[in-house]
Design an enzyme around this catalytic site. Sequence first.
Site, PDB file in Angstrom:
ATOM      1  CG  ASN A   6      -1.116   1.263   1.197  1.00 56.19           C
ATOM      2  OD1 ASN A   6      -1.791   1.751   0.711  1.00 56.19           O
ATOM      3  ND2 ASN A   6      -2.247   1.228   2.542  1.00 56.19           N
ATOM      4  CD1 TRP A   7       3.285   1.071  -2.560  1.00 56.53           C
ATOM      5  CD2 TRP A   7       3.697   2.264  -4.752  1.00 56.53           C
ATOM      6  NE1 TRP A   7       4.075   0.118  -3.581  1.00 56.53           N
ATOM      7  CE2 TRP A   7       4.264   1.430  -4.948  1.00 56.53           C
ATOM      8  CE3 TRP A   7       3.220   3.219  -5.719  1.00 56.53           C
ATOM      9  CZ2 TRP A   7       5.171   0.921  -6.112  1.00 56.53           C
ATOM     10  CZ3 TRP A   7       3.603   2.883  -7.360  1.00 56.53           C
ATOM     11  CH2 TRP A   7       4.286   1.496  -6.969  1.00 56.53           C
ATOM     12  CE  LYS A   8       0.557   3.808   4.751  1.00 56.39           C
ATOM     13  NZ  LYS A   8       0.464   3.820   6.369  1.00 56.39           N
ATOM     14  CG  HIS A  91      -5.524   1.621   5.223  1.00 55.11           C
ATOM     15  ND1 HIS A  91      -5.288   2.494   5.989  1.00 55.11           N
ATOM     16  CD2 HIS A  91      -4.839   1.292   4.549  1.00 55.11           C
ATOM     17  CE1 HIS A  91      -4.257   2.636   5.884  1.00 55.11           C
ATOM     18  NE2 HIS A  91      -4.074   1.121   5.548  1.00 55.11           N
ATOM     19  CD  GLU A  93      -2.480   5.826   6.430  1.00 55.96           C
ATOM     20  OE1 GLU A  93      -2.865   5.497   5.228  1.00 55.96           O
ATOM     21  OE2 GLU A  93      -1.637   5.068   6.946  1.00 55.96           O
ATOM     22  CD  GLU A 157      -3.256  -2.968   7.026  1.00 53.32           C
ATOM     23  OE1 GLU A 157      -2.162  -2.902   6.565  1.00 53.32           O
ATOM     24  OE2 GLU A 157      -3.758  -1.883   6.922  1.00 53.32           O
ATOM     25  N   GLY A 163       1.989   2.534  10.511  1.00 54.60           N
ATOM     26  CA  GLY A 163       3.448   2.976  10.578  1.00 54.60           C
ATOM     27  C   GLY A 163       3.774   3.435  11.777  1.00 54.60           C
ATOM     28  CB  SER A 193       5.049  -1.848  12.544  1.00 58.62           C
ATOM     29  OG  SER A 193       4.220  -0.645  12.386  1.00 58.62           O
ATOM     30  N   GLY A 214       2.813  -1.042   4.271  1.00 58.20           N
ATOM     31  CA  GLY A 214       2.648  -0.006   3.759  1.00 58.20           C
ATOM     32  C   GLY A 214       4.515   0.433   4.031  1.00 58.20           C
ATOM     33  N   GLY A 215       5.178   1.594   4.418  1.00 59.89           N
ATOM     34  CA  GLY A 215       6.250   1.952   4.940  1.00 59.89           C
ATOM     35  C   GLY A 215       7.445   0.484   3.660  1.00 59.89           C
TER      36      GLY A 215
HETATM   37  C1  PEP Z   1      -0.670   0.239   5.827  1.00 55.59           C
HETATM   38  O1  PEP Z   1      -0.635   1.624   4.802  1.00 55.59           O
HETATM   39  O2  PEP Z   1      -1.175  -1.305   5.668  1.00 55.59           O
HETATM   40  C2  PEP Z   1       0.165  -0.407   7.079  1.00 55.59           C
HETATM   41  C3  PEP Z   1       0.442  -1.434   7.284  1.00 55.59           C
HETATM   42  O3  PEP Z   1       1.271   0.463   7.056  1.00 55.59           O
HETATM   43  P1  PEP Z   1       2.821   0.248   7.889  1.00 55.59           P
HETATM   44  O4  PEP Z   1       3.093  -1.603   7.285  1.00 55.59           O
HETATM   45  O5  PEP Z   1       3.668   1.291   7.078  1.00 55.59           O
HETATM   46  O6  PEP Z   1       2.939   0.606   9.099  1.00 55.59           O
END
Ligand code: PEP
Length: 233
Positions: A6-8, A91, A93, A157, A163, A193, A214-215
């Site tokens: 997930n590149w956000k 998601h 966010e 999640e 994040g 994470s 994500g990251g």
């Molecule tokens: C996500 O954006 O779904 C996520 C899990 O982010 P991160 O891996 O950065 O915590």
Amino acid sequence: MLIAGNWKMYKGPEETAHFCRQLREHPRPTEVDIVVCPPYVSLATAVQVLAGTDVAVAAQNVHWESEGPFTGEVPAPMLRELGVYGAIVGHSERRQHFGETDEGVSRRTRAALAAGLSVIACVGETEAEREAGEAENVLRRQVSVLERDENLVVAYEPVWAIGTGKTATPELAQEAHAFVKSLLDVPVLYGGSVKPDNAPELLAQPDVDGALVGGASLEVDSFLAICRAAIHS
Ligand code: PEP
């Protein structure tokens, strides 16, 4: 195993083309389903550069109507027209910053599946909800709006792990995944994470069927390291 990045709100078309060219050229584990989820404006580029590979492209959201006066939204048929394979829905966010509700998640998911998209539907409790002993009730409520479908996967999640660098322990993830699966019989990805160093242990849990990253999905090397961690899990 499915590993989705997930590149956000990162990577416009130029950076997307660069990333996807690198991804195309690197050896990838064939036994792992790999998905990248760029921002809307970069979807067409990702589809073009990854055409003919085994890497799928998904959007980060999708609207429930197929067209209409919904400024700023994008419907499933338009994503299909681009060659997009699926979409993330719900998601945290979106829930936190844009007022996404369980009802909205349900409508988006049903419409996307009906239009032939695959869906990664996100669920997860906040830190306050976990501390209050409410984690299972929250998951029960969020999962209750979803129906089993062969093109649906759920991503567990925990909001406190997204994040933040705080990862659920493998035991906590396993327990939550087993609980989600007791409610709905679909594959469940872990998100929060996930990094190359914690991926092997998380992915080794029996009810962890992959990861939403994500990251660590923003760099080809760390993304592929997580994909490789999924091979023998
Ligand atoms: C996500 O954006 O779904 C996520 C899990 O982010 P991160 O891996 O950065 O915590």
